[in-house]
Design a protein around this motif. Structure first.
Motif, PDB file in Angstrom:
ATOM      1  N   ARG A 146       1.191   9.193  -8.132  1.00 29.35           N
ATOM      2  CA  ARG A 146       0.506   8.421  -7.093  1.00 29.35           C
ATOM      3  C   ARG A 146       1.103   7.025  -6.968  1.00 29.35           C
ATOM      4  O   ARG A 146       1.370   6.547  -5.856  1.00 29.35           O
ATOM      5  CB  ARG A 146      -0.991   8.329  -7.410  1.00 29.35           C
ATOM      6  CG  ARG A 146      -1.797   7.662  -6.292  1.00 29.35           C
ATOM      7  CD  ARG A 146      -3.263   7.578  -6.591  1.00 29.35           C
ATOM      8  NE  ARG A 146      -3.557   6.557  -7.579  1.00 29.35           N
ATOM      9  CZ  ARG A 146      -3.996   6.807  -8.794  1.00 29.35           C
ATOM     10  NH1 ARG A 146      -4.188   8.054  -9.188  1.00 29.35           N
ATOM     11  NH2 ARG A 146      -4.246   5.829  -9.637  1.00 29.35           N
ATOM     12  N   ARG A 147       1.362   6.370  -8.125  1.00 29.39           N
ATOM     13  CA  ARG A 147       1.945   5.029  -8.078  1.00 29.39           C
ATOM     14  C   ARG A 147       3.360   5.062  -7.503  1.00 29.39           C
ATOM     15  O   ARG A 147       3.745   4.176  -6.728  1.00 29.39           O
ATOM     16  CB  ARG A 147       1.976   4.434  -9.493  1.00 29.39           C
ATOM     17  CG  ARG A 147       0.635   3.965  -9.985  1.00 29.39           C
ATOM     18  CD  ARG A 147       0.093   2.804  -9.154  1.00 29.39           C
ATOM     19  NE  ARG A 147       0.956   1.639  -9.218  1.00 29.39           N
ATOM     20  CZ  ARG A 147       1.174   0.813  -8.209  1.00 29.39           C
ATOM     21  NH1 ARG A 147       0.601   1.044  -7.033  1.00 29.39           N
ATOM     22  NH2 ARG A 147       1.968  -0.226  -8.353  1.00 29.39           N
ATOM     23  N   GLU A 148       4.142   6.087  -7.870  1.00 30.43           N
ATOM     24  CA  GLU A 148       5.495   6.198  -7.312  1.00 30.43           C
ATOM     25  C   GLU A 148       5.425   6.366  -5.802  1.00 30.43           C
ATOM     26  O   GLU A 148       6.203   5.736  -5.063  1.00 30.43           O
ATOM     27  CB  GLU A 148       6.210   7.399  -7.950  1.00 30.43           C
ATOM     28  CG  GLU A 148       7.637   7.582  -7.425  1.00 30.43           C
ATOM     29  CD  GLU A 148       8.288   8.847  -7.944  1.00 30.43           C
ATOM     30  OE1 GLU A 148       9.503   8.831  -8.180  1.00 30.43           O
ATOM     31  OE2 GLU A 148       7.574   9.857  -8.101  1.00 30.43           O
ATOM     32  N   LYS A 149       4.504   7.209  -5.334  1.00 31.57           N
ATOM     33  CA  LYS A 149       4.354   7.417  -3.899  1.00 31.57           C
ATOM     34  C   LYS A 149       3.964   6.122  -3.193  1.00 31.57           C
ATOM     35  O   LYS A 149       4.480   5.813  -2.111  1.00 31.57           O
ATOM     36  CB  LYS A 149       3.299   8.500  -3.654  1.00 31.57           C
ATOM     37  CG  LYS A 149       3.137   8.893  -2.192  1.00 31.57           C
ATOM     38  CD  LYS A 149       2.125  10.021  -2.044  1.00 31.57           C
ATOM     39  CE  LYS A 149       1.957  10.403  -0.583  1.00 31.57           C
ATOM     40  NZ  LYS A 149       0.953  11.503  -0.436  1.00 31.57           N
ATOM     41  N   ILE A 155       8.219   0.338  -0.063  1.00 36.57           N
ATOM     42  CA  ILE A 155       9.645   0.075   0.198  1.00 36.57           C
ATOM     43  C   ILE A 155      10.024   0.554   1.588  1.00 36.57           C
ATOM     44  O   ILE A 155      10.699  -0.153   2.355  1.00 36.57           O
ATOM     45  CB  ILE A 155      10.520   0.763  -0.869  1.00 36.57           C
ATOM     46  CG1 ILE A 155      10.319   0.089  -2.231  1.00 36.57           C
ATOM     47  CG2 ILE A 155      11.996   0.731  -0.475  1.00 36.57           C
ATOM     48  CD1 ILE A 155      11.012   0.795  -3.380  1.00 36.57           C
ATOM     49  N   GLN A 156       9.596   1.749   1.947  1.00 34.50           N
ATOM     50  CA  GLN A 156       9.925   2.305   3.261  1.00 34.50           C
ATOM     51  C   GLN A 156       9.303   1.477   4.377  1.00 34.50           C
ATOM     52  O   GLN A 156       9.934   1.246   5.433  1.00 34.50           O
ATOM     53  CB  GLN A 156       9.427   3.756   3.344  1.00 34.50           C
ATOM     54  CG  GLN A 156       9.819   4.480   4.627  1.00 34.50           C
ATOM     55  CD  GLN A 156      11.314   4.574   4.818  1.00 34.50           C
ATOM     56  OE1 GLN A 156      12.033   4.877   3.872  1.00 34.50           O
ATOM     57  NE2 GLN A 156      11.798   4.275   6.025  1.00 34.50           N
ATOM     58  N   LYS A 157       8.082   0.992   4.169  1.00 32.68           N
ATOM     59  CA  LYS A 157       7.419   0.171   5.182  1.00 32.68           C
ATOM     60  C   LYS A 157       8.180  -1.135   5.422  1.00 32.68           C
ATOM     61  O   LYS A 157       8.417  -1.526   6.576  1.00 32.68           O
ATOM     62  CB  LYS A 157       5.987  -0.128   4.746  1.00 32.68           C
ATOM     63  CG  LYS A 157       5.195  -0.963   5.742  1.00 32.68           C
ATOM     64  CD  LYS A 157       3.793  -1.246   5.209  1.00 32.68           C
ATOM     65  CE  LYS A 157       3.020  -2.128   6.190  1.00 32.68           C
ATOM     66  NZ  LYS A 157       1.675  -2.468   5.676  1.00 32.68           N
ATOM     67  N   LYS A 206      14.089 -10.019   1.105  1.00 36.30           N
ATOM     68  CA  LYS A 206      14.797  -9.511  -0.066  1.00 36.30           C
ATOM     69  C   LYS A 206      13.752  -9.164  -1.130  1.00 36.30           C
ATOM     70  O   LYS A 206      12.902  -9.983  -1.460  1.00 36.30           O
ATOM     71  CB  LYS A 206      15.765 -10.581  -0.604  1.00 36.30           C
ATOM     72  CG  LYS A 206      16.641 -10.089  -1.740  1.00 36.30           C
ATOM     73  CD  LYS A 206      17.617 -11.170  -2.153  1.00 36.30           C
ATOM     74  CE  LYS A 206      18.518 -10.676  -3.289  1.00 36.30           C
ATOM     75  NZ  LYS A 206      19.484 -11.716  -3.706  1.00 36.30           N
ATOM     76  N   TYR A 207      13.799  -7.955  -1.633  1.00 34.53           N
ATOM     77  CA  TYR A 207      12.807  -7.525  -2.621  1.00 34.53           C
ATOM     78  C   TYR A 207      13.494  -6.748  -3.729  1.00 34.53           C
ATOM     79  O   TYR A 207      14.629  -6.275  -3.589  1.00 34.53           O
ATOM     80  CB  TYR A 207      11.703  -6.677  -1.985  1.00 34.53           C
ATOM     81  CG  TYR A 207      12.198  -5.535  -1.141  1.00 34.53           C
ATOM     82  CD1 TYR A 207      12.579  -4.328  -1.721  1.00 34.53           C
ATOM     83  CD2 TYR A 207      12.295  -5.662   0.246  1.00 34.53           C
ATOM     84  CE1 TYR A 207      13.036  -3.282  -0.961  1.00 34.53           C
ATOM     85  CE2 TYR A 207      12.755  -4.628   1.021  1.00 34.53           C
ATOM     86  CZ  TYR A 207      13.128  -3.432   0.425  1.00 34.53           C
ATOM     87  OH  TYR A 207      13.597  -2.393   1.189  1.00 34.53           O
TER      88      TYR A 207
END
Length: 429
Positions: free
Chosen positions: A46-49, A55-57, A126-127
């Motif tokens: 769940r945390r990975e998702k 990141i995708q957002k 930048k992240y």
């Protein structure tokens, strides 16, 4: 030779039961470990998702802004190219070229303004992924997931047919919070010398320490309790017949506290636990229900081969023999019925010295204690031959006994009686 054979039979039965305990313990602890591992996997998935979604957002949002800027720049560049072509064309008159030049001046001013505006927006976030410190420490831990602690040991029950009993000082079960005479209708051992009591007379459950002779904890209930049983992980359960509920509670650190309620049918009476299931007997529409710890009914024992099983099944216990069996005291039938865990009859026991049996308790391989209410006694039932022997009676001070418990650590029997504030205690000589 007969006595030696009986003792050897008892020793073999005891060892066999300990084998079963070891086997069941291994299975239960493996199931608990794997359940915990599944919970961890589910949490990590769940945390990975969630993190991948973040990141995708951010990527999508930044790409959207940059695409918009790129499109605006390309449009402005295309407009300037058209104007340049118009100004440098040899086929255009001076008048048209003048008009184009004036228009180009305005467009150029607009283009510079757009460039200045876009310059402030021409950026992207930048992240970086930062590891959770607790999770990273887990990777270096040698105790990840948990550990295997020795919580005690399985006790070899004595052969109660070979011992005599000595009466000890009565234990006062009444406390300053009680308004009425105590009526201990149910009892169960939760740890060496510590018993859980159902006090029907005062709408509560109590913990009593036999070694000190004191009530150490009291928990008020919304109605009159009937029977109690011990559950895994410092939990216990009590039936409340008039409320049609089974109340769960915590016994952690030898203190009672409220847990959740399980909805039951009216007039629930006896209760026993085995392999994470509850076995509950009912006086009305006499039957036994097998349910999960969440109250989901798995099966119901009402008949066997079309014949009704019970008249008034007030109490029951699970005997962890091979295979395990269910023993039920039938009050008005004056019998103790032995069933498989699927509800098939294995045996029916009765004795002229046993009248109106109530509390029934497994105390060792093939041995049970049964309270005879109107016969004022406690009988020892041997499943192998169905023989019953009185081990405690009226001569020992028993009057209308309702509940009986046994502690193999201290080798003590504790009996509760109708409308009497004290408990009878007997130790094996």
């Amino acid at each position: 030779m007969k006595q030696a054979e009986d003792l050897l039979f008892w020793c073999i039965s005891n060892v066999t039961e300990l084998f079963n305990e070891v086997e069941h313990q291994s299975k239960d602890e493996i199931d608990r470990l794997r359940k915990f591992r599944t919970e961890i996997n589910t949490y990590l998935d769940r945390r990975e998702k969630e993190l991948l979604g973040n990141i995708q957002k951010m990527k999508t949002e930044d790409e959207s802004v940059l695409t918009e800027l790129k499109t605006a720049c390309e449009l402005a560049k295309g407009g300037l190219a058209d104007t340049r072509a118009e100004l440098t064309s040899g086929d255009v008159s001076d008048n048209k070229r003048y008009v184009s030049a004036r228009r180009a001046q305005k467009e150029l001013q607009g283009a510079h303004h757009k460039i200045e505006t876009m310059a402030g927006r021409m950026k992207a976030r930048k992240y970086r992924f930062v590891k959770d410190a607790d999770t990273e420490r887990l990777l270096w831990s040698k105790m990840g997931l948990g550990s295997l602690d020795v919580a005690g040991e399985f006790v070899s029950f004595p052969d109660l047919s070979t011992v005599t009993w000595k009466q000890q000082t009565d234990i006062k079960a009444r406390t300053s919070h009680d308004k009425f005479l105590c009526w201990i209708t149910g009892s169960a051992l939760i740890s060496p010398g510590i018993f859980l009591l159902a006090d029907n007379g005062n709408n509560c459950v109590k913990l009593v320490d036999v070694s000190t002779g004191t009530v150490t904890s009291r928990l008020h209930l919304p109605d009159k309790p009937w029977d109690v049983c011990v559950l895994p992980d410092d939990q216990a359960a009590v039936t409340l017949p008039d409320k049609s509920i089974i109340h769960l509670m915590s016994t952690k650190e030898v203190q009672l506290s409220y847990g959740k309620e399980i909805k039951a049918s009216p007039d629930c009476r006896g209760i026993a636990s085995y392999n994470n299931k509850l076995y509950v007997s009912y006086k009305s529409n006499p039957r036994i229900e097998v349910m999960t710890l969440d109250g989901h009914i798995i099966s119901t024992f009402l008949k066997d081969d079309g014949k009704l099983l019970f008249h008034e099944p007030y109490y029951l216990t699970v005997s962890a023999s091979t295979p395990p069996t269910l023993c039920v005291s039938d009050y008005s039938a004056h019998t103790v019925l032995q069933l498989t865990l699927e509800g098939k009859v294995l045996g029916e026991y009765r004795d002229k010295e046993l009248s109106h049996p109530l509390s029934v308790l497994k105390v060792g391989p093939g041995q049970l204690l049964v309270c005879g209410r109107d016969s004022n006694n406690v009988m020892l039932l041997t499943e192998r031959d169905g023989k019953m022997t009185e081990i405690l009676g009226k001569k020992d001070g028993l009057t209308l006994p309702d509940s009986v418990s046994f502690c193999p650590y201290t080798r003590a029997i504790v009996a509760g009686m109708y409308d009497i504030d004290s408990l009878k205690v007997f130790n094996a000589n």
